[in-house]
Scaffold this motif. Sequence first.
Motif, short mmCIF file in Angstrom:
data_model
loop_
_atom_site.label_atom_id
_atom_site.label_comp_id
_atom_site.label_asym_id
_atom_site.label_seq_id
_atom_site.Cartn_x
_atom_site.Cartn_y
_atom_site.Cartn_z
N ALA A 23 0.83 -1.09 -0.21
CA ALA A 23 -0.03 -0.06 0.25
C ALA A 23 0.94 1.18 0.06
N LEU A 24 2.08 1.45 0.90
CA LEU A 24 2.94 2.43 0.87
C LEU A 24 3.60 2.65 -0.51
N ARG A 25 3.59 1.58 -1.48
CA ARG A 25 4.41 1.81 -2.82
C ARG A 25 3.15 2.29 -3.75
N VAL A 26 1.97 1.62 -3.79
CA VAL A 26 0.96 1.67 -4.64
C VAL A 26 0.39 3.04 -4.61
N PHE A 27 -0.14 3.71 -3.50
CA PHE A 27 -0.74 4.79 -3.37
C PHE A 27 0.08 6.12 -3.88
N PRO A 28 1.05 6.35 -3.01
CA PRO A 28 1.94 7.54 -3.62
C PRO A 28 2.26 7.32 -5.17
N ALA A 29 2.41 6.34 -5.59
CA ALA A 29 2.95 5.97 -7.00
C ALA A 29 1.82 6.45 -7.88
N MET A 30 0.50 6.26 -7.57
CA MET A 30 -0.65 6.41 -8.26
C MET A 30 -0.76 7.95 -8.40
N VAL A 31 -0.38 8.60 -7.47
CA VAL A 31 -0.43 10.09 -7.31
C VAL A 31 0.32 10.62 -8.53
N PHE A 32 1.66 10.24 -8.65
CA PHE A 32 2.70 10.53 -9.76
C PHE A 32 2.32 10.02 -10.93
N PHE A 33 1.90 8.79 -11.29
CA PHE A 33 1.62 8.42 -12.57
C PHE A 33 0.25 9.12 -13.11
N GLN A 34 -0.75 9.54 -12.29
CA GLN A 34 -1.84 10.10 -12.82
C GLN A 34 -1.38 11.55 -13.37
N SER A 35 -0.42 12.19 -12.44
CA SER A 35 -0.22 13.34 -12.77
C SER A 35 0.76 13.38 -14.08
N GLY A 36 1.28 12.34 -14.46
CA GLY A 36 2.32 12.12 -15.47
C GLY A 36 1.34 11.95 -16.71
N ARG A 37 0.09 11.40 -16.53
CA ARG A 37 -0.72 11.20 -17.65
C ARG A 37 -1.42 12.27 -18.16
N VAL A 74 8.61 11.70 -17.96
CA VAL A 74 9.33 10.57 -18.06
C VAL A 74 9.25 9.96 -16.41
N ALA A 75 10.10 10.61 -15.55
CA ALA A 75 9.81 10.22 -14.38
C ALA A 75 8.59 9.79 -13.62
N GLU A 76 7.75 10.60 -14.05
CA GLU A 76 5.93 10.54 -13.48
C GLU A 76 5.49 9.23 -13.97
N HIS A 77 6.10 8.77 -15.05
CA HIS A 77 5.56 7.52 -15.67
C HIS A 77 6.32 6.24 -15.28
N ALA A 78 7.67 6.32 -15.29
CA ALA A 78 8.60 5.19 -14.89
C ALA A 78 8.92 4.78 -13.66
N LEU A 79 9.14 5.83 -12.89
CA LEU A 79 9.34 5.61 -11.47
C LEU A 79 8.04 5.10 -10.66
N PRO A 80 6.70 5.47 -10.86
CA PRO A 80 5.53 4.86 -10.31
C PRO A 80 5.49 3.48 -10.74
N VAL A 81 5.80 3.17 -11.95
CA VAL A 81 5.54 1.71 -12.48
C VAL A 81 6.44 0.82 -11.93
N LEU A 82 7.69 1.04 -11.76
CA LEU A 82 8.72 0.23 -11.10
C LEU A 82 8.59 0.29 -9.63
N LEU A 83 7.79 1.23 -9.04
CA LEU A 83 7.61 1.13 -7.56
C LEU A 83 6.47 0.04 -7.41
N ILE A 84 5.56 0.42 -8.02
CA ILE A 84 4.33 -0.70 -8.03
C ILE A 84 4.64 -1.96 -7.93
N VAL A 85 5.34 -2.33 -9.13
CA VAL A 85 5.81 -3.89 -9.05
C VAL A 85 7.03 -4.11 -8.26
N GLY A 86 7.64 -3.14 -7.53
CA GLY A 86 8.54 -3.38 -6.64
C GLY A 86 10.07 -3.65 -7.40
N LEU A 87 10.22 -3.03 -8.36
CA LEU A 87 11.41 -3.42 -9.19
C LEU A 87 12.38 -2.06 -8.94
#
Length: 159
Positions: A23-37, A74-87
């Motif tokens: 949860a600590l990975r997914v929810f902040p990651a989604m804030v950044f990913f949605q901003s990137g979109r 680019v960071a708002e797309h790549a970093l959240p995806v990596l964070l969500i999958v935990g890579l």
Amino acid sequence: MKTLIRRLNGLLSHIPGDVVALALRVFPAMVFFQSGRTKVDGLFSIKDSTYFLFQHEYALPVVPHQLAAVMGTVAEHALPVLLIVGLLARFSALGLLGMTLVIQTFVYPGAWITHGLWAAALLPTVAYGPGRLSLDHLLGLDPQSRPRGSRRKSQAVAR
């Protein structure tokens, strides 16, 4: 009353730490990913409005706005995806934490409560790793998130 509180605390202490870490990975990651979109058309075509925002509203003191727009998007797309999958999760969380600090310092200094919440959610991943529900764990990339048994084997080999 004390007994009831102790029982409730005991029940709550059984929430799996790996679920909390996810949860600590997914929810902040989604804030950044949605901003990137909001900054792109389609998959990777950066909108003209994004360059305008980085020139006028998100202007940074040293980085040219064109470069900042590309790097940020680019960071708002790549970093959240990596964070969500935990890579490379610690590094991804650290990158988003750095973005949070830049936003707080140079863009929206009055939004410290929101940025503080983002930082509070990202810091545990930086400090403690992504947990067992992550690719870092599955691949044995994080020393505190290794697959079961791998610590004993590596310690035995080291002796």
